[in-house]
Design an enzyme around this catalytic site. Sequence first.
Site, PDB file in Angstrom:
ATOM      1  N   HIS A 134       0.845  -1.202   0.000  1.00 56.28           N
ATOM      2  CA  HIS A 134       0.000   0.000   0.000  1.00 56.28           C
ATOM      3  C   HIS A 134       0.884   1.258   0.000  1.00 56.28           C
ATOM      4  O   HIS A 134       0.893   2.027   0.966  1.00 56.28           O
ATOM      5  CB  HIS A 134      -0.856  -0.097   1.264  1.00 56.28           C
ATOM      6  CG  HIS A 134      -1.957   0.885   1.439  1.00 56.28           C
ATOM      7  ND1 HIS A 134      -1.806   2.244   1.271  1.00 56.28           N
ATOM      8  CD2 HIS A 134      -3.244   0.708   1.808  1.00 56.28           C
ATOM      9  CE1 HIS A 134      -2.950   2.839   1.534  1.00 56.28           C
ATOM     10  NE2 HIS A 134      -3.839   1.932   1.859  1.00 56.28           N
TER      11      HIS A 134
ATOM     12  N   GLU B  11      -1.381   1.063  -5.434  1.00 56.14           N
ATOM     13  CA  GLU B  11      -1.044  -0.124  -4.654  1.00 56.14           C
ATOM     14  C   GLU B  11      -1.080  -1.419  -5.472  1.00 56.14           C
ATOM     15  O   GLU B  11      -1.961  -1.585  -6.317  1.00 56.14           O
ATOM     16  CB  GLU B  11      -2.057  -0.275  -3.506  1.00 56.14           C
ATOM     17  CG  GLU B  11      -2.229   0.980  -2.688  1.00 56.14           C
ATOM     18  CD  GLU B  11      -3.497   0.958  -1.837  1.00 56.14           C
ATOM     19  OE1 GLU B  11      -3.869  -0.120  -1.332  1.00 56.14           O
ATOM     20  OE2 GLU B  11      -4.120   2.020  -1.677  1.00 56.14           O
TER      21      GLU B  11
END
Length: 300
Positions: free
Chosen positions: A170, A273
């Site tokens: 992320h 991500e």
Amino acid sequence: MMDINNLNAKFSIPGHLSLIELDNQIISLNITNNFADAQISLYGAQIISYTPKNEVDILWLSPNSYFTEGKAIRGGVPVCFPWFGPHPSDQSKPQHGFGRISNWELAETRLTSKDEIEVKLRLQSSPATKSYWPFDFLAEMTFLIGKTLTITLKVTNQSDLPFEYSCALHNYLRVKEIKDCAILGLQDCLYQEDSEKIMHTQKEAKLTINQEVDRNYSNTAGYYSLVDPNHNRTIRIHKTGSLITTVWNPGSQKSQSLKDMPDDGYKNFVCIEAVNALLNTIKLAPGEAHETSTKLELED
Ligand code: BG6
């Protein structure tokens, strides 16, 4: 966990890598080589800084981040595992899984023949992880710090039964002013807005961000570019072993509601991500393993 002196005795690399204690007993690896400086927290197996020489950090770390057990560090590259977003059936379980709020074990540090630094961390299933997720597993995070930054999450099923998991690397990519930036590489890709079920197709060649964005792009494998004119640079994001790409920026209103982010924090980052989730979860038979990887680099 070993104390800081023992960790340094076993893992430091003179002139390149040392371990220090941050707030609240969170231990970080400080890395430097000819290519970049970097910092990796054992808590969360989270890289929180990667600064190529003569550059501004590629990663954004919130100045208001918690560095406290039980709370995620806001910024760098959190690891979402073994689920992404809210737990599918039990809202009392932590958002984005327990990977980013676990203490990972330092397994190996090494100087490669190309003068890069490689760091391996691991998280083995335990009674604590089984209170969230009942399976035996080994999760390994590998960081390669060189001219590029490569981050890999390898998950091995050590149970007698098959299991399924979701995950994300992320990344919070630092920009100077999000409204001036563009993301390239997502034209014609199908995406779902977080709160909606319907699929859209992105028509624009350049995605610009002027409000909250939370999109999951499907069937995306390859690389994307983040053009940041104010830093006079383009960050290239490659990924492998991941079919979903999530683009997230909280926008002004959500930024103000997040206690660990300045009110205008949304201006300084975007997440692009590497994800496996939704229709692309990973299913592993006993003994099988899967790697999810992302590479960040500055375009020449
Ligand atoms: C993104 C999700 O990956 O993470 C968003 O798509 C979520 O829905 C965001 O809001 C941040 O999550 P958190 O738990 O770190 O605030």
